[in-house]
Design a protein around this motif. Sequence first.
Motif, PDB file in Angstrom:
ATOM      1  N   VAL A 118      -2.619  -5.225  -2.081  1.00 33.57           N
ATOM      2  CA  VAL A 118      -2.224  -3.916  -2.596  1.00 33.57           C
ATOM      3  C   VAL A 118      -1.442  -4.151  -3.883  1.00 33.57           C
ATOM      4  N   ARG A 119      -1.783  -3.397  -4.935  1.00 33.97           N
ATOM      5  CA  ARG A 119      -1.093  -3.551  -6.219  1.00 33.97           C
ATOM      6  C   ARG A 119      -0.731  -2.188  -6.781  1.00 33.97           C
TER       7      ARG A 119
ATOM      8  N   SER B 286       3.419  -4.836  -9.281  1.00 28.47           N
ATOM      9  CA  SER B 286       3.938  -5.340  -8.004  1.00 28.47           C
ATOM     10  C   SER B 286       2.790  -5.403  -7.010  1.00 28.47           C
ATOM     11  N   SER B 287       2.792  -6.438  -6.166  1.00 25.39           N
ATOM     12  CA  SER B 287       1.680  -6.555  -5.228  1.00 25.39           C
ATOM     13  C   SER B 287       2.127  -7.096  -3.878  1.00 25.39           C
ATOM     14  N   ASP B 288       1.283  -6.890  -2.885  1.00 24.36           N
ATOM     15  CA  ASP B 288       1.483  -7.394  -1.534  1.00 24.36           C
ATOM     16  C   ASP B 288       0.169  -8.029  -1.107  1.00 24.36           C
TER      17      ASP B 288
ATOM     18  N   HIS C   9       3.704   0.995   6.366  1.00 20.95           N
ATOM     19  CA  HIS C   9       2.495   1.681   5.882  1.00 20.95           C
ATOM     20  C   HIS C   9       2.628   2.118   4.429  1.00 20.95           C
ATOM     21  N   TYR C  10       1.676   1.680   3.611  1.00 18.49           N
ATOM     22  CA  TYR C  10       1.563   2.177   2.235  1.00 18.49           C
ATOM     23  C   TYR C  10       0.868   3.530   2.239  1.00 18.49           C
ATOM     24  N   ILE C  11      -0.055   3.725   3.151  1.00 24.64           N
ATOM     25  CA  ILE C  11      -0.689   5.029   3.372  1.00 24.64           C
ATOM     26  C   ILE C  11      -1.189   5.057   4.812  1.00 24.64           C
ATOM     27  N   TYR C  12      -1.092   6.232   5.427  1.00 21.52           N
ATOM     28  CA  TYR C  12      -1.558   6.394   6.802  1.00 21.52           C
ATOM     29  C   TYR C  12      -1.895   7.853   7.040  1.00 21.52           C
ATOM     30  N   ASP C  13      -2.651   8.106   8.102  1.00 20.28           N
ATOM     31  CA  ASP C  13      -2.908   9.496   8.491  1.00 20.28           C
ATOM     32  C   ASP C  13      -2.263   9.759   9.841  1.00 20.28           C
TER      33      ASP C  13
ATOM     34  N   THR D  76       6.166   3.182   3.111  1.00 19.82           N
ATOM     35  CA  THR D  76       6.713   2.011   2.461  1.00 19.82           C
ATOM     36  C   THR D  76       6.410   2.017   0.960  1.00 19.82           C
ATOM     37  N   ALA D  77       7.452   1.794   0.163  1.00 28.68           N
ATOM     38  CA  ALA D  77       7.302   1.752  -1.288  1.00 28.68           C
ATOM     39  C   ALA D  77       6.826   0.369  -1.736  1.00 28.68           C
ATOM     40  N   LEU D  78       6.172   0.332  -2.886  1.00 26.92           N
ATOM     41  CA  LEU D  78       5.766  -0.928  -3.510  1.00 26.92           C
ATOM     42  C   LEU D  78       5.840  -0.723  -5.013  1.00 26.92           C
ATOM     43  N   GLY D  79       6.725  -1.480  -5.671  1.00 23.77           N
ATOM     44  CA  GLY D  79       6.888  -1.334  -7.120  1.00 23.77           C
ATOM     45  C   GLY D  79       7.248   0.077  -7.490  1.00 23.77           C
ATOM     46  N   ASP D  80       6.487   0.692  -8.414  1.00 21.38           N
ATOM     47  CA  ASP D  80       6.797   2.051  -8.838  1.00 21.38           C
ATOM     48  C   ASP D  80       6.127   3.106  -7.960  1.00 21.38           C
ATOM     49  N   TRP D  81       5.507   2.685  -6.867  1.00 23.17           N
ATOM     50  CA  TRP D  81       4.911   3.612  -5.895  1.00 23.17           C
ATOM     51  C   TRP D  81       6.003   3.927  -4.865  1.00 23.17           C
ATOM     52  N   SER D  82       6.525   5.132  -4.870  1.00 27.34           N
ATOM     53  CA  SER D  82       7.648   5.467  -3.992  1.00 27.34           C
ATOM     54  C   SER D  82       7.189   6.019  -2.658  1.00 27.34           C
TER      55      SER D  82
END
Length: 100
Positions: A22-23, A28-30, A72-76, A93-99
């Motif tokens: 995920v980027r 920023s990446s995971d 979770h970066y995205i979930y339903d 869960t946030a990652l870099g500038d993704w809040s």
Amino acid sequence: PMFGTSSELLQDDTWAQYPVTVRSSDGSSDADAYMGWANNHIAEGGSFGVKNGVFDRHSTTYLMLQGGCRGHYIYDYSSTGSRDFDAGYDVNTALGDWSA
């Protein structure tokens, strides 16, 4: 292919998870993330998600939704107890500038 190269998605009572990276737009990446889907046990959501680490598949009403939505970066998810199969998407869960 997003959901694998086999016909798994067309089979009844199936789930899968795949390692992904995920980027975010700031770079920023995971590299320890997983994307998962399920076509069963999804009455309260959990049919799709992207998260840090593997899915725990702890519930029969939202199979691909981690306990507490953690990582979770995205979930339903659909409202608890409704079992109406109309889940909306959210972020935990946030990652870099993704809040979150």
